[in-house]
Design a protein around this motif. Structure first.
Motif, PDB file in Angstrom:
ATOM      1  N   GLU A 299       3.083   9.756 -28.879  1.00 53.77           N
ATOM      2  CA  GLU A 299       3.330  10.191 -27.511  1.00 53.77           C
ATOM      3  C   GLU A 299       2.802   9.131 -26.559  1.00 53.77           C
ATOM      4  O   GLU A 299       1.616   8.796 -26.613  1.00 53.77           O
ATOM      5  N   LEU A 300       3.690   8.607 -25.729  1.00 48.71           N
ATOM      6  CA  LEU A 300       3.328   7.659 -24.693  1.00 48.71           C
ATOM      7  C   LEU A 300       3.202   8.467 -23.408  1.00 48.71           C
ATOM      8  O   LEU A 300       4.201   8.978 -22.892  1.00 48.71           O
ATOM      9  N   ASP A 301       1.990   8.641 -22.937  1.00 48.35           N
ATOM     10  CA  ASP A 301       1.705   9.477 -21.780  1.00 48.35           C
ATOM     11  C   ASP A 301       1.491   8.577 -20.569  1.00 48.35           C
ATOM     12  O   ASP A 301       0.452   7.929 -20.434  1.00 48.35           O
ATOM     13  N   PHE A 302       2.508   8.545 -19.703  1.00 49.37           N
ATOM     14  CA  PHE A 302       2.457   7.716 -18.498  1.00 49.37           C
ATOM     15  C   PHE A 302       2.037   8.562 -17.304  1.00 49.37           C
ATOM     16  O   PHE A 302       2.468   9.701 -17.159  1.00 49.37           O
ATOM     17  N   ARG A 303       1.215   7.975 -16.446  1.00 48.40           N
ATOM     18  CA  ARG A 303       0.806   8.640 -15.210  1.00 48.40           C
ATOM     19  C   ARG A 303       1.042   7.692 -14.040  1.00 48.40           C
ATOM     20  O   ARG A 303       0.749   6.501 -14.140  1.00 48.40           O
ATOM     21  N   VAL A 304       1.558   8.251 -12.972  1.00 49.99           N
ATOM     22  CA  VAL A 304       1.706   7.478 -11.737  1.00 49.99           C
ATOM     23  C   VAL A 304       0.347   7.458 -11.068  1.00 49.99           C
ATOM     24  O   VAL A 304      -0.196   8.507 -10.716  1.00 49.99           O
ATOM     25  N   SER A 305      -0.221   6.270 -10.924  1.00 55.18           N
ATOM     26  CA  SER A 305      -1.544   6.138 -10.308  1.00 55.18           C
ATOM     27  C   SER A 305      -1.451   5.993  -8.802  1.00 55.18           C
ATOM     28  O   SER A 305      -2.180   6.665  -8.062  1.00 55.18           O
ATOM     29  N   SER A 306      -0.563   5.097  -8.331  1.00 59.32           N
ATOM     30  CA  SER A 306      -0.465   4.882  -6.886  1.00 59.32           C
ATOM     31  C   SER A 306       0.804   4.121  -6.542  1.00 59.32           C
ATOM     32  O   SER A 306       1.388   3.425  -7.375  1.00 59.32           O
ATOM     33  N   PHE A 307       1.194   4.279  -5.280  1.00 60.25           N
ATOM     34  CA  PHE A 307       2.299   3.523  -4.700  1.00 60.25           C
ATOM     35  C   PHE A 307       1.721   2.530  -3.708  1.00 60.25           C
ATOM     36  O   PHE A 307       0.878   2.902  -2.873  1.00 60.25           O
ATOM     37  N   GLY A 308       2.156   1.275  -3.816  1.00 56.29           N
ATOM     38  CA  GLY A 308       1.843   0.274  -2.814  1.00 56.29           C
ATOM     39  C   GLY A 308       3.067   0.056  -1.952  1.00 56.29           C
ATOM     40  O   GLY A 308       4.091   0.709  -2.131  1.00 56.29           O
ATOM     41  N   ARG A 309       2.991  -0.884  -1.059  1.00 56.34           N
ATOM     42  CA  ARG A 309       4.137  -1.172  -0.184  1.00 56.34           C
ATOM     43  C   ARG A 309       5.331  -1.690  -0.972  1.00 56.34           C
ATOM     44  O   ARG A 309       6.472  -1.288  -0.730  1.00 56.34           O
ATOM     45  N   THR A 310       5.064  -2.575  -1.947  1.00 53.31           N
ATOM     46  CA  THR A 310       6.134  -3.142  -2.778  1.00 53.31           C
ATOM     47  C   THR A 310       5.961  -2.785  -4.255  1.00 53.31           C
ATOM     48  O   THR A 310       6.793  -3.142  -5.071  1.00 53.31           O
ATOM     49  N   SER A 311       4.869  -2.087  -4.570  1.00 50.38           N
ATOM     50  CA  SER A 311       4.509  -1.882  -5.978  1.00 50.38           C
ATOM     51  C   SER A 311       4.361  -0.412  -6.361  1.00 50.38           C
ATOM     52  O   SER A 311       4.289   0.469  -5.503  1.00 50.38           O
ATOM     53  N   LEU A 312       4.288  -0.206  -7.652  1.00 51.07           N
ATOM     54  CA  LEU A 312       3.983   1.091  -8.252  1.00 51.07           C
ATOM     55  C   LEU A 312       3.012   0.811  -9.394  1.00 51.07           C
ATOM     56  O   LEU A 312       3.264  -0.077 -10.218  1.00 51.07           O
ATOM     57  N   THR A 313       1.907   1.551  -9.437  1.00 51.77           N
ATOM     58  CA  THR A 313       0.928   1.377 -10.499  1.00 51.77           C
ATOM     59  C   THR A 313       0.933   2.603 -11.401  1.00 51.77           C
ATOM     60  O   THR A 313       0.850   3.741 -10.913  1.00 51.77           O
ATOM     61  N   LEU A 314       1.033   2.353 -12.695  1.00 48.30           N
ATOM     62  CA  LEU A 314       1.036   3.397 -13.714  1.00 48.30           C
ATOM     63  C   LEU A 314      -0.137   3.180 -14.650  1.00 48.30           C
ATOM     64  O   LEU A 314      -0.713   2.095 -14.703  1.00 48.30           O
ATOM     65  N   SER A 315      -0.454   4.197 -15.436  1.00 48.48           N
ATOM     66  CA  SER A 315      -1.365   4.053 -16.571  1.00 48.48           C
ATOM     67  C   SER A 315      -0.647   4.626 -17.785  1.00 48.48           C
ATOM     68  O   SER A 315       0.320   5.379 -17.640  1.00 48.48           O
TER      69      SER A 315
ATOM     70  N   ILE B  25      -0.605  -0.645 -15.145  1.00 48.26           N
ATOM     71  CA  ILE B  25       0.649  -1.376 -15.325  1.00 48.26           C
ATOM     72  C   ILE B  25       1.294  -1.389 -13.945  1.00 48.26           C
ATOM     73  O   ILE B  25       1.592  -0.333 -13.383  1.00 48.26           O
ATOM     74  N   VAL B  26       1.464  -2.573 -13.384  1.00 46.41           N
ATOM     75  CA  VAL B  26       1.983  -2.691 -12.026  1.00 46.41           C
ATOM     76  C   VAL B  26       3.408  -3.239 -12.061  1.00 46.41           C
ATOM     77  O   VAL B  26       3.668  -4.285 -12.668  1.00 46.41           O
ATOM     78  N   PHE B  27       4.288  -2.504 -11.395  1.00 50.71           N
ATOM     79  CA  PHE B  27       5.671  -2.948 -11.204  1.00 50.71           C
ATOM     80  C   PHE B  27       5.887  -3.226  -9.738  1.00 50.71           C
ATOM     81  O   PHE B  27       5.303  -2.564  -8.876  1.00 50.71           O
ATOM     82  N   VAL B  28       6.746  -4.204  -9.460  1.00 57.32           N
ATOM     83  CA  VAL B  28       7.048  -4.595  -8.089  1.00 57.32           C
ATOM     84  C   VAL B  28       8.555  -4.563  -7.884  1.00 57.32           C
ATOM     85  O   VAL B  28       9.316  -5.028  -8.741  1.00 57.32           O
ATOM     86  N   ALA B  29       8.981  -3.991  -6.760  1.00 60.24           N
ATOM     87  CA  ALA B  29      10.390  -4.030  -6.369  1.00 60.24           C
ATOM     88  C   ALA B  29      10.692  -5.436  -5.858  1.00 60.24           C
ATOM     89  O   ALA B  29       9.889  -6.007  -5.113  1.00 60.24           O
ATOM     90  N   VAL B  30      11.813  -5.991  -6.292  1.00 57.27           N
ATOM     91  CA  VAL B  30      12.163  -7.360  -5.906  1.00 57.27           C
ATOM     92  C   VAL B  30      13.597  -7.439  -5.386  1.00 57.27           C
ATOM     93  O   VAL B  30      14.440  -6.600  -5.700  1.00 57.27           O
ATOM     94  N   ASP B  31      13.841  -8.490  -4.597  1.00 57.59           N
ATOM     95  CA  ASP B  31      15.202  -8.759  -4.133  1.00 57.59           C
ATOM     96  C   ASP B  31      15.893  -9.687  -5.124  1.00 57.59           C
ATOM     97  O   ASP B  31      15.342 -10.007  -6.189  1.00 57.59           O
ATOM     98  N   ASP B  32      17.085 -10.139  -4.788  1.00 58.58           N
ATOM     99  CA  ASP B  32      17.868 -10.998  -5.689  1.00 58.58           C
ATOM    100  C   ASP B  32      17.189 -12.332  -5.983  1.00 58.58           C
ATOM    101  O   ASP B  32      17.457 -12.949  -7.009  1.00 58.58           O
ATOM    102  N   ALA B  33      16.307 -12.756  -5.096  1.00 60.19           N
ATOM    103  CA  ALA B  33      15.595 -14.021  -5.299  1.00 60.19           C
ATOM    104  C   ALA B  33      14.285 -13.824  -6.059  1.00 60.19           C
ATOM    105  O   ALA B  33      13.547 -14.773  -6.287  1.00 60.19           O
ATOM    106  N   GLY B  34      13.987 -12.575  -6.423  1.00 58.82           N
ATOM    107  CA  GLY B  34      12.752 -12.297  -7.148  1.00 58.82           C
ATOM    108  C   GLY B  34      11.542 -12.134  -6.257  1.00 58.82           C
ATOM    109  O   GLY B  34      10.412 -12.070  -6.741  1.00 58.82           O
ATOM    110  N   GLU B  35      11.761 -12.026  -4.952  1.00 57.52           N
ATOM    111  CA  GLU B  35      10.661 -11.841  -4.003  1.00 57.52           C
ATOM    112  C   GLU B  35      10.379 -10.356  -3.821  1.00 57.52           C
ATOM    113  O   GLU B  35      11.294  -9.535  -3.780  1.00 57.52           O
TER     114      GLU B  35
END
Length: 132
Positions: free
Chosen positions: A70-86, A104-114
């Motif tokens: 079982e992979l138990d993911f939790r949403v820790s926080s939302f940043g302006r461009t990011s999402l942090t999970l555990s 585990i931090v994910f970032v929303a990006v545009d077509d240029a990767g910014e």
């Protein structure tokens, strides 16, 4: 701080094993990254997300062929461009802890990767953000 969580289950199959008959650590990390990315896509409402950071990876146990994890993911926080999970991975049958990842931090990006603002502040249990 959010209390949203999602559990994903994985069955350890013969092709997932290393030369010692245990689950490859890299395979488990592949599962964690892929399923975390899917969760990030659903939460941020865009498929344009990238893994930006993973904290220390702490392997606390091993898994063998036939184990149900079982992979138990939790949403820790939302940043302006990011999402942090555990993530915590346990053997679903024995309860043994296999792995923990505090961040585990994910970032929303545009077509240029910014990095771009995603506009979300709270977790959602559904996929409605993908259709907006």
């Amino acid at each position: 701080m959010s209390d949203y969580r999602q559990i994903v289950r994985k069955w350890v199959k013969p092709e997932d094993l290393n030369q010692h008959g245990a689950l490859f650590g890299g395979r488990l990390l592949q599962w964690v990254d892929e399923d975390a990315a899917i969760l990030a896509v659903v939460q941020l409402g865009t498929t344009s997300v990238v893994t930006r950071y993973m904290s220390e990876i702490n392997f606390k146990g091993s898994a063998e062929r036939g184990d149900l994890l079982e992979l138990d993911f939790r949403v820790s926080s939302f940043g302006r461009t990011s999402l942090t999970l555990s993530c915590r991975v346990d053997n679903a049958v024995t309860g043994q802890e296999i792995l923990t990842l505090d961040r585990i931090v994910f970032v929303a990006v545009d077509d240029a990767g910014e990095a771009v603002p995603h506009g979300e502040t709270e977790a959602t249990p559904g996929t409605e953000r993908l259709r907006q």
